[in-house]
Design a protein around this motif. Structure first.
Motif, PDB file in Angstrom:
ATOM      1  N   THR A 199       4.844  13.631   4.404  1.00  0.00           N
ATOM      2  CA  THR A 199       4.060  12.489   4.142  1.00  0.00           C
ATOM      3  C   THR A 199       3.733  11.544   5.350  1.00  0.00           C
ATOM      4  O   THR A 199       4.686  11.605   6.193  1.00  0.00           O
ATOM      5  N   TRP A 200       2.704  10.618   5.372  1.00  0.00           N
ATOM      6  CA  TRP A 200       2.748   9.894   6.567  1.00  0.00           C
ATOM      7  C   TRP A 200       3.952   8.677   6.559  1.00  0.00           C
ATOM      8  O   TRP A 200       4.189   8.283   7.588  1.00  0.00           O
ATOM      9  N   GLY A 201       4.563   8.508   5.427  1.00  0.00           N
ATOM     10  CA  GLY A 201       5.616   7.434   5.370  1.00  0.00           C
ATOM     11  C   GLY A 201       6.978   8.098   6.249  1.00  0.00           C
ATOM     12  O   GLY A 201       7.386   7.423   7.009  1.00  0.00           O
ATOM     13  N   ILE A 202       7.120   9.307   6.294  1.00  0.00           N
ATOM     14  CA  ILE A 202       8.048  10.112   6.852  1.00  0.00           C
ATOM     15  C   ILE A 202       7.792  10.015   8.469  1.00  0.00           C
ATOM     16  O   ILE A 202       8.620   9.588   9.399  1.00  0.00           O
ATOM     17  N   VAL A 203       6.494  10.139   8.673  1.00  0.00           N
ATOM     18  CA  VAL A 203       6.130  10.209  10.139  1.00  0.00           C
ATOM     19  C   VAL A 203       6.193   8.722  10.649  1.00  0.00           C
ATOM     20  O   VAL A 203       6.683   8.434  11.869  1.00  0.00           O
ATOM     21  N   ALA A 204       5.749   7.784   9.810  1.00  0.00           N
ATOM     22  CA  ALA A 204       5.791   6.431  10.278  1.00  0.00           C
ATOM     23  C   ALA A 204       7.513   6.039  10.402  1.00  0.00           C
ATOM     24  O   ALA A 204       7.532   5.276  11.438  1.00  0.00           O
ATOM     25  N   ARG A 227       0.827  -1.169   0.055  1.00  0.00           N
ATOM     26  CA  ARG A 227       0.052   0.049  -0.073  1.00  0.00           C
ATOM     27  C   ARG A 227       1.116   1.271   0.136  1.00  0.00           C
ATOM     28  O   ARG A 227       0.799   2.162   1.090  1.00  0.00           O
ATOM     29  N   PRO A 228       1.760   1.490  -0.925  1.00  0.00           N
ATOM     30  CA  PRO A 228       2.664   2.517  -1.003  1.00  0.00           C
ATOM     31  C   PRO A 228       2.102   4.089  -1.025  1.00  0.00           C
ATOM     32  O   PRO A 228       2.443   4.731  -0.333  1.00  0.00           O
ATOM     33  N   GLY A 229       0.604   4.007  -1.653  1.00  0.00           N
ATOM     34  CA  GLY A 229       0.158   5.218  -1.593  1.00  0.00           C
ATOM     35  C   GLY A 229      -0.437   5.697  -0.291  1.00  0.00           C
ATOM     36  O   GLY A 229      -0.504   6.853   0.028  1.00  0.00           O
ATOM     37  N   LEU A 230      -0.806   4.701   0.504  1.00  0.00           N
ATOM     38  CA  LEU A 230      -1.225   4.978   1.988  1.00  0.00           C
ATOM     39  C   LEU A 230      -0.035   6.117   2.601  1.00  0.00           C
ATOM     40  O   LEU A 230      -0.157   7.137   3.315  1.00  0.00           O
ATOM     41  N   LEU A 231       1.105   5.639   2.499  1.00  0.00           N
ATOM     42  CA  LEU A 231       2.356   6.161   3.096  1.00  0.00           C
ATOM     43  C   LEU A 231       2.939   7.322   2.334  1.00  0.00           C
ATOM     44  O   LEU A 231       3.734   8.379   2.791  1.00  0.00           O
ATOM     45  N   GLY A 232       2.244   7.475   1.081  1.00  0.00           N
ATOM     46  CA  GLY A 232       2.771   8.702   0.298  1.00  0.00           C
ATOM     47  C   GLY A 232       2.001   9.727   0.469  1.00  0.00           C
ATOM     48  O   GLY A 232       2.126  10.895  -0.180  1.00  0.00           O
ATOM     49  N   ARG A 233       0.993   9.782   1.293  1.00  0.00           N
ATOM     50  CA  ARG A 233      -0.215  10.882   1.370  1.00  0.00           C
ATOM     51  C   ARG A 233       0.384  11.735   2.407  1.00  0.00           C
ATOM     52  O   ARG A 233       0.977  11.524   3.254  1.00  0.00           O
ATOM     53  N   PRO A 234       0.106  13.044   1.887  1.00  0.00           N
ATOM     54  CA  PRO A 234       0.611  14.069   3.059  1.00  0.00           C
ATOM     55  C   PRO A 234      -0.230  14.191   4.234  1.00  0.00           C
ATOM     56  O   PRO A 234      -1.321  13.520   4.253  1.00  0.00           O
ATOM     57  N   ILE A 235       0.390  14.582   5.237  1.00  0.00           N
ATOM     58  CA  ILE A 235      -0.282  14.519   6.722  1.00  0.00           C
ATOM     59  C   ILE A 235      -1.311  15.484   6.862  1.00  0.00           C
ATOM     60  O   ILE A 235      -2.068  15.576   7.528  1.00  0.00           O
TER      61      ILE A 235
END
Length: 99
Positions: free
Chosen positions: A59-64, A44-52
């Motif tokens: 993005t949420w990926g950076i936060v995670a 689900r790469p799009g999930l983590l690619g979304r801006p916070i």
């Protein structure tokens, strides 16, 4: 022999058991979080690619990813706290009993 005397002591057995359990629990927590992060990236790469937030560049990926690093520090702190209290107490009791 001295090794059998130590290994047979109840305080040593308790110390080894608690240390093993603590290590397994903390390692499982870290591995679970890490694998969840990696699997999310894979499936689900799009999930983590979304801006916070709207218009944000983070993005949420950076936060995670930052959360995963923070989790490592927290789990290390938990291990140190337990080792310095409970495990040291058992170790001291073992040393006293074996004198």
């Amino acid at each position: 022999m001295e090794i059998e005397r130590i290994e047979g002591h109840p305080a040593f057995r308790r110390l080894a058991f608690e240390r093993c359990c603590l290590g397994r629990v903390l390692a499982t927590a870290m591995a679970g979080a890490y694998f969840a992060y990696i699997l999310t990236i894979a499936f689900r790469p799009g999930l983590l690619g979304r801006p916070i937030a709207e218009g944000a560049t983070t993005t949420w990926g950076i936060v995670a990813g930052a959360g995963l690093l923070a989790l490592g520090f927290v789990l290390t702190a938990i291990y140190v706290a337990v080792a310095n209290t409970r495990l040291d107490t058992l170790s001291d009791r073992l040393r006293e009993d074996l004198r």
